[in-house]
Enzyme design. Sequence first.
Site, mmCIF file in Angstrom:
data_model
loop_
_atom_site.group_PDB
_atom_site.id
_atom_site.type_symbol
_atom_site.label_atom_id
_atom_site.label_comp_id
_atom_site.label_asym_id
_atom_site.label_seq_id
_atom_site.Cartn_x
_atom_site.Cartn_y
_atom_site.Cartn_z
ATOM 1 C CD1 TRP A 271 -3.115 1.328 0.717
ATOM 2 C CD2 TRP A 271 -1.440 2.594 1.917
ATOM 3 N NE1 TRP A 271 -3.661 2.619 0.678
ATOM 4 C CE2 TRP A 271 -2.624 3.338 1.564
ATOM 5 C CE3 TRP A 271 -0.577 2.804 2.793
ATOM 6 C CZ2 TRP A 271 -2.828 4.485 2.227
ATOM 7 C CZ3 TRP A 271 -0.613 4.283 3.084
ATOM 8 C CH2 TRP A 271 -1.671 4.938 2.840
ATOM 9 N N GLY B 36 -5.601 -2.764 -1.971
ATOM 10 C CA GLY B 36 -5.444 -2.876 -0.706
ATOM 11 C C GLY B 36 -6.024 -1.540 0.074
ATOM 12 C CG ASP B 37 -7.027 3.233 -0.177
ATOM 13 O OD1 ASP B 37 -5.914 3.605 0.389
ATOM 14 O OD2 ASP B 37 -8.213 3.430 -0.237
ATOM 15 C CG PHE B 38 -11.883 0.736 4.144
ATOM 16 C CD1 PHE B 38 -12.344 -0.318 4.314
ATOM 17 C CD2 PHE B 38 -12.185 1.925 4.361
ATOM 18 C CE1 PHE B 38 -13.635 -0.337 4.826
ATOM 19 C CE2 PHE B 38 -13.544 1.904 4.689
ATOM 20 C CZ PHE B 38 -14.379 0.662 4.965
#
Length: 210
Positions: A143, A162-164
Amino acid sequence: MRQRFQFDPVDAVAHLRATDPVMATLTKRVGPFALKLTPSHSLFEALLRSIVYQQLHGKAAATIHGRVLAQLRQHGGPIPEALIRVSDEALRTAGLSRAKLLAVRDLSAKCLAGTVPSLKDAGRLTDAELEERLTEVRGIGPWTVHMLLIFTLGRADVMPTGDFAIRLAFKQLYRKRIDPSPAVILRHARCWQPYRSVASWYLWRHLDTP
């Protein structure tokens, strides 16, 4: 040093609008692509900032980062050689946790060993090659590298699954009942290539644009 995009933003937005109706609507709602690159003289400087800012926000992170830079300036500036000359006690007093202290020490060592390349050499490496090398540094994961590629190096085709916030925006915009997996996002994102970084920026903006 002023970084520049590795692509033409106008072409990128035109491509997204032509290949994805949802993205076409989103780009019109948000407006022109307005990402501002974060200037950095070296990958050491950029990654040092990333490590300091991990799990912190706003004023607290900026204050600690400023104190660390002040220590480095006493020994030559934000360069790996300077960090070697700063004591653990000084860095802890500046606000670094034990984990971050170990991470910045490893960053300095990896820079001096050549694992972390110079900005010039980084320009010759692919995104995947940079990710492989930079994630060898303690505390640096995919990330963090993806954020560096987008916001510092201006790379065109990074997809930070992978970033919310990326996953949330994708779920909302594409009306997914369950949280989308990285594989689902990557499959859809094929139509955004080679401008997935720009698509990512618009996904982030979706969450804060009425």
